[in-house]
Design a protein around this motif. Sequence first.
Motif, short mmCIF file in Angstrom:
data_model
loop_
_atom_site.label_atom_id
_atom_site.label_comp_id
_atom_site.label_asym_id
_atom_site.label_seq_id
_atom_site.Cartn_x
_atom_site.Cartn_y
_atom_site.Cartn_z
N TRP A 1 22.17 -17.66 24.88
CA TRP A 1 21.72 -18.65 25.86
C TRP A 1 22.94 -19.35 26.43
CZ3 TRP A 1 23.39 -23.54 24.93
CH2 TRP A 1 23.81 -23.82 23.61
N GLY B 1 6.78 -20.23 26.69
CA GLY B 1 7.58 -19.19 27.32
C GLY B 1 6.69 -17.99 27.60
N SER C 1 12.32 -27.42 24.17
CA SER C 1 12.31 -28.44 25.24
C SER C 1 12.77 -29.81 24.76
CB SER C 1 10.88 -28.57 25.80
OG SER C 1 10.35 -27.33 26.20
N TRP D 1 8.98 -22.47 24.32
CA TRP D 1 10.15 -22.83 25.13
C TRP D 1 10.75 -24.10 24.55
CZ3 TRP D 1 12.93 -20.07 28.36
CH2 TRP D 1 13.90 -20.71 29.11
N SER E 1 2.78 -29.39 27.66
CA SER E 1 3.46 -28.41 28.51
C SER E 1 3.11 -28.73 29.96
CB SER E 1 2.98 -27.00 28.14
OG SER E 1 2.94 -26.16 29.26
N TYR F 1 12.16 -29.16 33.09
CA TYR F 1 10.86 -28.55 32.80
C TYR F 1 9.98 -28.91 34.00
CZ TYR F 1 13.18 -29.47 28.36
OH TYR F 1 14.12 -29.59 27.37
N GLY G 1 11.76 -23.38 33.49
CA GLY G 1 12.58 -24.08 32.49
C GLY G 1 14.02 -23.71 32.76
N THR H 1 12.32 -18.50 22.15
CA THR H 1 13.16 -18.10 23.25
C THR H 1 13.71 -19.35 23.94
OG1 THR H 1 13.23 -16.77 25.24
CG2 THR H 1 11.26 -18.04 24.91
N ALA H 2 14.63 -19.14 24.86
CA ALA H 2 15.03 -20.23 25.75
C ALA H 2 15.58 -19.59 26.99
CB ALA H 2 16.08 -21.11 25.15
N ASP I 1 13.66 -13.67 34.79
CA ASP I 1 14.52 -14.48 33.92
C ASP I 1 15.83 -14.77 34.66
OD1 ASP I 1 12.82 -14.54 31.82
OD2 ASP I 1 13.76 -12.90 30.73
#
Length: 334
Positions: free
Chosen positions: A229, A123, A131, A129, A94, A138, A212, A333-334, A182
């Motif tokens: 998303w 996240g 990726s 998250w 990360s 990122y 992100g 999540t994203a 967000d």
Amino acid sequence: MLIDNQKQLLQLLSDGHFHSGTELAKTLQLSRSAVWKHLQSFSDLGIEIHAINGKGYRLSRPINFLSDNVILTALDSAARQLISKLEIFDQIDSTNTYLMTHARNNVASGHICLAEYQTSGKGRRGRTWVSPFAGNIYLSVLWRFQSGLAALGGLSLVVGVAVVRALSKLGVSGIGLKWPNDIYWQNKKLGGILIEIIGESEGPCSAVIGLGLNIYLPLKATESIQQPWIDLEQILGETQVDRNQLTAILLNELIPILEGFSTENLPSYLEEWRSYDCMYNKTVTFHLTNQILKGVVNGINQEGLLLLTTEQGEMRTFASGELSFNPLPHETTA
Ligand code: BTN
């Protein structure tokens, strides 16, 4: 980690055209079965390969690799001067975790870390998250503040403002912010910000600001995402967003804001943040560590705290928690 052969293979395929197995094997001086094994391994990274008999292999879309030179050249001098180092990894756990380790050591403020792929992207609220490789941004920034932890309230709001400004420079309109930070577009999540802070309440402290941003999410990678998303390529309807240019635009907006940030100047960003508030006046579910409330969002106060009128009609102020239109997903999540 991507080994050299995998990286070279991806570079050969990055043009998005078909390449035969024989040609790839010859150029890389590998056996065809070694090439095939590497191609198989790419699906773990979220890279889609099309294989057609008689034509060979191609990526489902070309890859525009991140480049430190291209990003640094595209930076404004104001941002450039404040960046101590810019690192790009093919793969990392990360970018935030990496810079948090640096934050605990003597690494200079203004250290930037980007990655093509995160194995353990983080996240908010302990979530993962998603990726996948080379499709998104990122990005993490290590910034040192002298003013103490207490003076960093509102930092997440100004970071959100910087992201919306950058996206509007790219021609993306209609971006909303969901408190605290967000990034949304038409009720779908486009990006998220994770800020991790260490230091003293009254003395020096450090923040790692992680962003992100979805540019292109392959459908396979989205299977685990449990909320609506969106990615920039769907919004812009373009085949490909230049991630190097976008990174430079983001840093051009973000770095000067970080340099000038203090809680005293938070009010100068509040009106702008409110103009992006996509939850204002919405009926929501609000998730606290041990409690879930329902209510209506009344925006933010002068300190950047959330104002919520609960079902019982009581106006309450919150420094942390998570808003959602619907019950929250628990894992991804994203
Ligand atoms: C959120 O939950 O909305 C915040 C997501 C933040 C993701 C970014 S990607 C770059 C940086 N490194 C991480 O592991 N997380 C942040």
